[in-house]
Design an enzyme around this catalytic site. Sequence first.
Site, PDB file in Angstrom:
ATOM      1  CG  ASN A   1      64.362  54.136  52.175  1.00 23.86           C
ATOM      2  OD1 ASN A   1      63.503  54.712  51.500  1.00 23.86           O
ATOM      3  ND2 ASN A   1      65.657  54.200  51.888  1.00 23.86           N
TER       4      ASN A   1
ATOM      5  CE  LYS B   1      66.355  51.502  49.485  1.00 26.51           C
ATOM      6  NZ  LYS B   1      67.575  50.806  49.160  1.00 26.51           N
TER       7      LYS B   1
ATOM      8  CG  HIS C   1      69.428  56.067  51.195  1.00 21.62           C
ATOM      9  ND1 HIS C   1      69.951  55.439  50.088  1.00 21.62           N
ATOM     10  CD2 HIS C   1      68.945  55.089  52.001  1.00 21.62           C
ATOM     11  CE1 HIS C   1      69.773  54.127  50.224  1.00 21.62           C
ATOM     12  NE2 HIS C   1      69.165  53.888  51.377  1.00 21.62           N
TER      13      HIS C   1
ATOM     14  CD  GLU D   1      69.114  53.458  47.164  1.00 20.78           C
ATOM     15  OE1 GLU D   1      68.002  53.994  47.334  1.00 20.78           O
ATOM     16  OE2 GLU D   1      69.351  52.269  47.466  1.00 20.78           O
TER      17      GLU D   1
ATOM     18  CD  GLU E   1      70.579  52.380  54.922  1.00 19.74           C
ATOM     19  OE1 GLU E   1      69.618  51.696  55.244  1.00 19.74           O
ATOM     20  OE2 GLU E   1      70.592  53.096  53.905  1.00 19.74           O
TER      21      GLU E   1
ATOM     22  N   GLY F   1      70.365  46.156  49.120  1.00 25.02           N
ATOM     23  CA  GLY F   1      69.665  45.521  48.006  1.00 25.02           C
ATOM     24  C   GLY F   1      70.426  44.374  47.360  1.00 25.02           C
TER      25      GLY F   1
ATOM     26  CB  SER G   1      70.585  42.607  52.799  1.00 23.28           C
ATOM     27  OG  SER G   1      70.842  43.027  51.460  1.00 23.28           O
TER      28      SER G   1
ATOM     29  N   GLY H   1      64.857  48.321  53.453  1.00 25.73           N
ATOM     30  CA  GLY H   1      64.349  48.580  52.105  1.00 25.73           C
ATOM     31  C   GLY H   1      63.380  47.483  51.682  1.00 25.73           C
ATOM     32  N   GLY H   2      63.867  46.561  50.874  1.00 29.67           N
ATOM     33  CA  GLY H   2      63.037  45.524  50.250  1.00 29.67           C
ATOM     34  C   GLY H   2      62.072  44.817  51.190  1.00 29.67           C
TER      35      GLY H   2
HETATM   36  P1  13P Z   1      67.582  46.854  51.462  1.00 25.41           P
HETATM   37  O1  13P Z   1      66.960  46.482  52.807  1.00 25.41           O
HETATM   38  O2  13P Z   1      66.670  46.597  50.312  1.00 25.41           O
HETATM   39  O3  13P Z   1      68.946  46.260  51.332  1.00 25.41           O
HETATM   40  O4  13P Z   1      67.784  48.447  51.481  1.00 25.41           O
HETATM   41  C1  13P Z   1      68.418  49.039  52.568  1.00 25.41           C
HETATM   42  C2  13P Z   1      68.276  50.502  52.491  1.00 25.41           C
HETATM   43  O5  13P Z   1      68.854  51.157  51.629  1.00 25.41           O
HETATM   44  C3  13P Z   1      67.414  51.160  53.480  1.00 25.41           C
HETATM   45  O6  13P Z   1      67.563  52.548  53.447  1.00 25.41           O
END
Ligand code: 13P
Length: 251
Positions: free
Chosen positions: A10, A12, A95, A97, A167, A173, A213, A234-235
């Site tokens: 993802n 973002k 999600h 967010e 999640e 993050g 993470s 994510g990251g």
């Molecule tokens: P991170 O892997 O950056 O923690 O993000 C997770 C996420 O929100 C995936 O949708």
Amino acid sequence: MSRIPLIAGNWKMNNTKRETLDFLSSFLPKVENITIEMAICPPFTDLYAAAEKLKGTKVKLGAQNMHWEETGAFTGEVSPLMLKEIPCDYVIIGHSERRQYFAETDETVNKKIKSAIKHNIAPIVCVGESLAQREEGITIDFVMTQVENALKDIKPEDAKKIVFAYEPIWAIGTGKTASASDAQEVIGAIRNKIEKLYNKDVAEDVRILYGGSVKPENIKELMAEADIDGALVGGASLKPDSFYALCSFNL
Ligand code: 13P
């Protein structure tokens, strides 16, 4: 039972079209030997270019959100018809967010899931508790309510097409991953809930990912758990090398 593991990135609000194409130029030559399913979910503006580049490859494509209506006066929104034509295989729905910053609710999540399924786009449905909810000891109750509301009025054969992603918000993050056993506890509870709502057959088919993470250093431990079928990343999905390291966790 034969759930194929899925590792989905993802992205973002990261990566322009140029950056997406550069990522794929570096990532795609590496993935010939990968046996699990892989997907990237770039921003809307990158989807078409990504789809062209992904043609004939093993890597699937997903969007990060969509509206439930097919057309209409919804300025700034993107519809399932538009995603289907790209074509997108997946769409992330609900999600945290989106729920936190864009006021998405269990009700809109349910509408979006139904619409995605109707248009043959597999929804990746996110659920997860906040730190305050975990500390209060209400994680399981809260997440089970999210799952139940997401699945409202969805038929068993359609429920099978959904991918869930657990999640925990406090792990997104932050560098703080849920321990593999904590993630398994909630994900196992989601699978039991699906069995209660439908039956064992549906529960055994639905894939449930962990997100928060996830890194090359912790993917193996998470994937060793019985009910964890993959990761929503994510990251660590933003760089070709680390995303490849995640996708090749079992090689
Ligand atoms: P991170 O892997 O950056 O923690 O993000 C997770 C996420 O929100 C995936 O949708």
